[in-house]
Design an enzyme around this catalytic site. Structure first.
Site, PDB file in Angstrom:
ATOM      1  N   CYS A  51     -16.681  -1.253  37.130  1.00 44.89           N
ATOM      2  CA  CYS A  51     -16.304  -0.263  38.150  1.00 44.89           C
ATOM      3  C   CYS A  51     -14.805  -0.032  38.234  1.00 44.89           C
ATOM      4  O   CYS A  51     -14.334   1.108  38.207  1.00 44.89           O
ATOM      5  CB  CYS A  51     -16.876  -0.646  39.513  1.00 44.89           C
ATOM      6  SG  CYS A  51     -16.223  -2.190  40.185  1.00 44.89           S
ATOM      7  N   HIS A  87     -16.538  -3.838  44.426  1.00 48.12           N
ATOM      8  CA  HIS A  87     -16.932  -2.581  43.800  1.00 48.12           C
ATOM      9  C   HIS A  87     -16.045  -1.445  44.301  1.00 48.12           C
ATOM     10  O   HIS A  87     -15.620  -1.448  45.463  1.00 48.12           O
ATOM     11  CB  HIS A  87     -18.404  -2.271  44.113  1.00 48.12           C
ATOM     12  CG  HIS A  87     -18.959  -1.161  43.296  1.00 48.12           C
ATOM     13  ND1 HIS A  87     -19.103  -1.242  41.937  1.00 48.12           N
ATOM     14  CD2 HIS A  87     -19.396   0.069  43.643  1.00 48.12           C
ATOM     15  CE1 HIS A  87     -19.613  -0.112  41.474  1.00 48.12           C
ATOM     16  NE2 HIS A  87     -19.806   0.700  42.504  1.00 48.12           N
ATOM     17  N   HIS A 136     -18.946   6.381  39.837  1.00 55.35           N
ATOM     18  CA  HIS A 136     -18.564   4.991  39.608  1.00 55.35           C
ATOM     19  C   HIS A 136     -19.310   4.464  38.395  1.00 55.35           C
ATOM     20  O   HIS A 136     -20.228   5.110  37.882  1.00 55.35           O
ATOM     21  CB  HIS A 136     -18.882   4.144  40.847  1.00 55.35           C
ATOM     22  CG  HIS A 136     -20.330   4.130  41.229  1.00 55.35           C
ATOM     23  ND1 HIS A 136     -21.027   2.972  41.496  1.00 55.35           N
ATOM     24  CD2 HIS A 136     -21.243   5.133  41.390  1.00 55.35           C
ATOM     25  CE1 HIS A 136     -22.283   3.259  41.824  1.00 55.35           C
ATOM     26  NE2 HIS A 136     -22.432   4.566  41.756  1.00 55.35           N
TER      27      HIS A 136
END
Length: 177
Positions: A77, A131, A148
């Protein structure tokens, strides 16, 4: 653009010095010119955000790969987010937790397309950052989609709804641009 920026800076400095000295506002003709220049600034920002997101979208389907920021091998990510912003000259961190101290924090209700969303990792027990993604779109009702790289079902770069699952993991939003 440089000429407009110069005029804007001149008028802004004039307005500040006038108000500070004797509370005189800008003459109407300059006020209109300043409003016109200011009205064009969001269009420039939107254009850059759109270019950034077009570039990010071109990588949909690149597989997830832990600890990678290489499009030919895959992305995790933060590798994806840093790669995208890096291609537009922005220096951003390579790891998710470092994004918390990057850019300018913004309220989610004031976040814009191109801002970065920061989430916890997937463990329900941990509240640590794990994340990141980039806001891809916000509709008229305020529903957000973000792009993402995920190790989840899509297993790569994808566009996802900011749904209850992600709302539960949401930590903050930051503006990089």
């Amino acid at each position: 653009m440089k000429k407009s920026l110069f005029i804007f800076c001149f008028l802004f400095a004039f307005a500040l010095s006038s108000k500070a000295q004797d509370n005189v506002s800008l003459p109407a003709q300059y006020q209109k010119m300043m409003e016109k220049i200011l009205g064009n600034i969001p269009k420039v920002a939107t254009s850059k955000a759109n270019s950034l997101l077009d570039f990010a979208k071109s990588m949909i389907g690149v597989p997830y790969r832990y600890a990678s920021s290489n499009p030919s091998r895959g992305f995790d990510c933060s590798g994806f987010v840093s790669y995208v912003f890096g291609n537009f000259g922005f220096k951003v961190p390579r790891s998710s937790p470092e994004f918390a101290a990057t850019g300018v924090p913004v309220k989610l209700s004031e976040a814009k397309v191109g801002d970065v969303l920061i989430f916890t990792g997937t463990s329900h027990k941990s509240k640590r950052i794990g994340h990141v993604g980039i806001i891809y779109s916000i509709d008229n009702e305020g529903n957000i989609k973000f792009i993402h790289s995920t190790s989840g079902k899509a297993n790569g770069v994808t566009i996802t709804d900011f749904d209850n699952y992600y709302k539960g993991r949401f930590i903050k939003a930051v503006s990089i641009m």
